[in-house]
Design an enzyme around this catalytic site. Structure first.
Site, mmCIF file in Angstrom:
data_model
loop_
_atom_site.group_PDB
_atom_site.id
_atom_site.type_symbol
_atom_site.label_atom_id
_atom_site.label_comp_id
_atom_site.label_asym_id
_atom_site.label_seq_id
_atom_site.Cartn_x
_atom_site.Cartn_y
_atom_site.Cartn_z
ATOM 1 N N ALA A 190 -6.447 42.576 -36.075
ATOM 2 C CA ALA A 190 -7.113 42.760 -37.365
ATOM 3 C C ALA A 190 -8.415 41.974 -37.460
ATOM 4 O O ALA A 190 -9.354 42.392 -38.139
ATOM 5 C CB ALA A 190 -6.176 42.367 -38.496
ATOM 6 N N THR A 191 -8.503 40.858 -36.764
ATOM 7 C CA THR A 191 -9.761 40.104 -36.787
ATOM 8 C C THR A 191 -10.886 40.968 -36.229
ATOM 9 O O THR A 191 -11.962 41.085 -36.841
ATOM 10 C CB THR A 191 -9.630 38.800 -35.961
ATOM 11 O OG1 THR A 191 -8.590 38.006 -36.533
ATOM 12 C CG2 THR A 191 -10.928 38.012 -35.958
ATOM 13 N N ASN A 197 -2.390 37.295 -47.689
ATOM 14 C CA ASN A 197 -1.480 36.665 -46.741
ATOM 15 C C ASN A 197 -0.854 35.380 -47.267
ATOM 16 O O ASN A 197 0.207 34.985 -46.816
ATOM 17 C CB ASN A 197 -2.202 36.399 -45.419
ATOM 18 C CG ASN A 197 -3.568 35.797 -45.620
ATOM 19 O OD1 ASN A 197 -4.440 36.391 -46.273
ATOM 20 N ND2 ASN A 197 -3.791 34.629 -45.084
ATOM 21 N N GLN A 233 -1.513 42.893 -44.036
ATOM 22 C CA GLN A 233 -0.228 42.447 -44.592
ATOM 23 C C GLN A 233 0.539 43.571 -45.295
ATOM 24 O O GLN A 233 1.735 43.442 -45.538
ATOM 25 C CB GLN A 233 -0.468 41.309 -45.602
ATOM 26 C CG GLN A 233 -0.973 40.016 -44.985
ATOM 27 C CD GLN A 233 0.129 39.188 -44.318
ATOM 28 O OE1 GLN A 233 1.319 39.417 -44.528
ATOM 29 N NE2 GLN A 233 -0.275 38.233 -43.507
ATOM 30 N N SER A 285 -2.853 45.275 -37.887
ATOM 31 C CA SER A 285 -2.536 44.388 -36.767
ATOM 32 C C SER A 285 -1.090 44.585 -36.317
ATOM 33 O O SER A 285 -0.202 44.793 -37.143
ATOM 34 C CB SER A 285 -2.748 42.931 -37.183
ATOM 35 O OG SER A 285 -2.353 42.070 -36.139
ATOM 36 N N HIS A 307 1.023 42.328 -34.729
ATOM 37 C CA HIS A 307 2.003 41.222 -34.777
ATOM 38 C C HIS A 307 2.473 40.859 -36.186
ATOM 39 O O HIS A 307 3.346 40.007 -36.327
ATOM 40 C CB HIS A 307 1.459 39.989 -34.039
ATOM 41 C CG HIS A 307 0.367 39.239 -34.736
ATOM 42 N ND1 HIS A 307 0.616 38.085 -35.441
ATOM 43 C CD2 HIS A 307 -0.958 39.461 -34.840
ATOM 44 C CE1 HIS A 307 -0.539 37.617 -35.926
ATOM 45 N NE2 HIS A 307 -1.500 38.439 -35.578
ATOM 46 N N THR A 361 -11.167 49.153 -21.598
ATOM 47 C CA THR A 361 -9.962 49.867 -21.174
ATOM 48 C C THR A 361 -8.851 49.655 -22.190
ATOM 49 O O THR A 361 -8.602 48.523 -22.612
ATOM 50 C CB THR A 361 -9.528 49.357 -19.786
ATOM 51 O OG1 THR A 361 -10.588 49.628 -18.875
ATOM 52 C CG2 THR A 361 -8.248 50.048 -19.323
ATOM 53 N N CYS A 402 -3.132 19.165 -44.177
ATOM 54 C CA CYS A 402 -2.950 18.860 -42.764
ATOM 55 C C CYS A 402 -2.550 20.048 -41.893
ATOM 56 O O CYS A 402 -2.553 19.946 -40.671
ATOM 57 C CB CYS A 402 -1.938 17.748 -42.599
ATOM 58 S SG CYS A 402 -2.351 16.342 -43.623
HETATM 59 C C1 LIG Z 1 -3.118 37.971 -39.713
HETATM 60 C C2 LIG Z 1 -4.221 38.500 -40.543
HETATM 61 C C3 LIG Z 1 -5.465 38.816 -39.981
HETATM 62 C C4 LIG Z 1 -5.779 38.577 -38.517
HETATM 63 O O1 LIG Z 1 -5.084 39.464 -37.705
HETATM 64 P P1 LIG Z 1 -5.058 39.261 -36.100
HETATM 65 O O2 LIG Z 1 -4.422 40.506 -35.589
HETATM 66 O O3 LIG Z 1 -4.220 38.041 -35.887
HETATM 67 O O4 LIG Z 1 -6.439 39.088 -35.646
HETATM 68 C C5 LIG Z 1 -6.430 39.330 -40.807
HETATM 69 N N1 LIG Z 1 -6.197 39.528 -42.113
HETATM 70 C C6 LIG Z 1 -5.020 39.237 -42.688
HETATM 71 C C7 LIG Z 1 -4.830 39.483 -44.139
HETATM 72 C C8 LIG Z 1 -3.988 38.709 -41.928
HETATM 73 O O5 LIG Z 1 -2.833 38.418 -42.504
#
Ligand SMILES: *Cc1c(COP(=O)(O)O)cnc(C)c1O
Length: 410
Positions: free
Chosen positions: A74-75, A154, A182, A202, A204, A243, A334
């Site tokens: 997602a980044t 998030n 999310q 994303s 994961h 790729t 922290c």
């Molecule tokens: C986790 C997250 C991202 C980043 O996703 P990645 O696949 O880890 O790069 C971006 N936006 C939101 C809202 C997220 O929760």
């Protein structure tokens, strides 16, 4: 006996579903072909898998398969959407609108564009985290090329009214991107109903693999064009060279397919655990505050598994030490490299003191009621114990308004 440690940080990442792993496995091993190899069965097999994945993902979000671009997560999707539109439409305008509570992948991308001379409006949110639609309407100018607003947050799980935001963008002729990392797979997501032109996904966050994602890019009414951010072999219709990560892409699609198929039962199950947790905290503790919409009052506007609570007078760090067997996340300083408490909570108007006492619980597919019961019990014990040692809590209980206290030294 409940197995320790307990994972309750599912807004940060999720455990991969074994069914996803099984779907991916052959594409690491015997079916290892390059999806761009057109001349032999190894390539065809990989291409077939990618075609299936593209169709599955498109169908899950109400899109056409030609509207899906695979990325590394997602980044990257956020970067490609925002920078890609800004560059492509530079002759039309130089203004972008976003929210102060966006993920860093959006905020830092906007900041990078500001350094290149673009103008960015960061709209504030109201107390529960919602965007003010009138302010959005007023912020759009004839130089605005893109509005980017996340679907579900998030940290605090608040769900924005994308249908209305998208409608405003349509009326004004401005493209609309959403970071839906999310929300996709957790709540209904349909690009037509929500009026979105670009959307980031994303793997994961939905029980799929890390390092793979997708960007939805609308093909008609309006047709969205992007300047690619990665140069090379011209994969993904020229929008993202490199790729294809075939096992990852298969995993992403399988993960989303499972999420959509099981959404109704899973939402009910996860929501019941989350609501139960919030009710139990309320029954056993005073001076606790929800961050974001109250799940018992506005369940439809909060992610089913997300709970973010400030336990006043209990530093988030101390709390996490007190519940060492439970993996959660804290809005206090922290946990991040910066010394600031969560900028999202700050944007809601949560004071610095309360922001430091916030804990995010992210409940997901692999959590059980037993784990929730264990967590509630240990959180309550930790809070009571830590407050016993807190002179501030004692003063507050005696009815002294801490804001009026004059301290001996500064
Ligand atoms: C986790 C997250 C991202 C980043 O996703 P990645 O696949 O880890 O790069 C971006 N936006 C939101 C809202 C997220 O929760």
């Amino acid at each position: 006996m409940v197995k320790l440690p307990i994972y309750l940080d599912n807004n940060a990442t999720t455990q991969m579903d074994p069914r996803v792993f099984e779907a991916m496995r052959p594409y690491f091993m015997e079916s290892f072909g390059n999806a761009a190899s057109r001349n032999h069965p190894f390539g065809w097999k990989a291409e077939e898998a990618v075609d299936w994945a593209r169709e599955t993902i498109a169908r899950s979000i109400g899109a056409d398969e030609k509207e899906i671009v695979f990325t590394s997560g997602a980044t990257e999707s956020d970067n490609l959407a925002i920078k890609g539109v800004a560059e492509m439409y530079a002759s039309k305008g130089d203004h972008i609108i976003t929210l102060t509570t966006e993920h860093k992948a959006v905020l830092d991308t906007c900041k990078a564009l500001e350094r290149k001379g673009l103008k960015v409006t960061y709209l504030p949110v109201v107390t529960e985290g919602f965007v003010d639609l009138d302010r959005l309407r007023d912020a759009i100018t004839d130089k605005t090329v893109l509005v980017t607003m996340m679907h579900a947050n998030n940290e605090i799980g608040v769900i924005q009214d994308l249908t209305s935001i998208g409608q405003i963008c349509r009326e004004k002729g401005v493209l609309f991107h959403t970071d839906s990392t999310q929300s996709v797979g957790k709540i209904p997501f349909d690009v037509q109903k929500l009026n979105v032109d670009l959307a980031s996904i994303s793997g994961h966050k939905i029980y799929g693999p890390k390092g793979v994602g997708a960007l939805y890019v609308r093909k008609k009414s309006p047709r969205v064009k992007l300047t690619s951010q990665m140069d090379g072999g011209g994969h993904e219709r020229g929008m993202r060279s490199g790729t294809l990560n075939v096992p990852g892409i298969v995993g992403l699609a399988k993960a989303l397919e499972i999420c959509v198929a099981e959404m109704d039962t899973e939402t009910a199950r996860v929501r019941a655990m989350r609501d139960g947790m919030w009710k139990s905290f309320n029954a056993q503790l005073d001076e606790i505050y929800i961050n974001g919409p109250d799940p018992l009052v506005k369940p439809e506007w909060r992610l089913p598994g997300n709970l973010n609570v400030s336990f006043a007078f209990v530093e988030g760090e101390a709390m996490m030490m007190g519940i060492q067997d439970v993996a959660v996340s804290s809005g206090s300083a922290c946990t991040s490299a910066s010394l600031e408490p969560s900028y999202v909570l700050k944007a809601l108007g949560v004071g610095e003191d309360l922001a430091h006492t916030s804990i995010r619980f992210g409940i997901g597919r692999f959590n059980t009621q037993e784990e929730i019961d264990y967590t509630v019990q240990h959180v309550v014990t930790a809070v009571l114990k830590l407050r016993e040692m807190s002179p501030l809590y004692e003063m507050a209980k005696m009815g002294i308004d801490l804001k009026t206290v004059e301290w001996a030294s500064h």
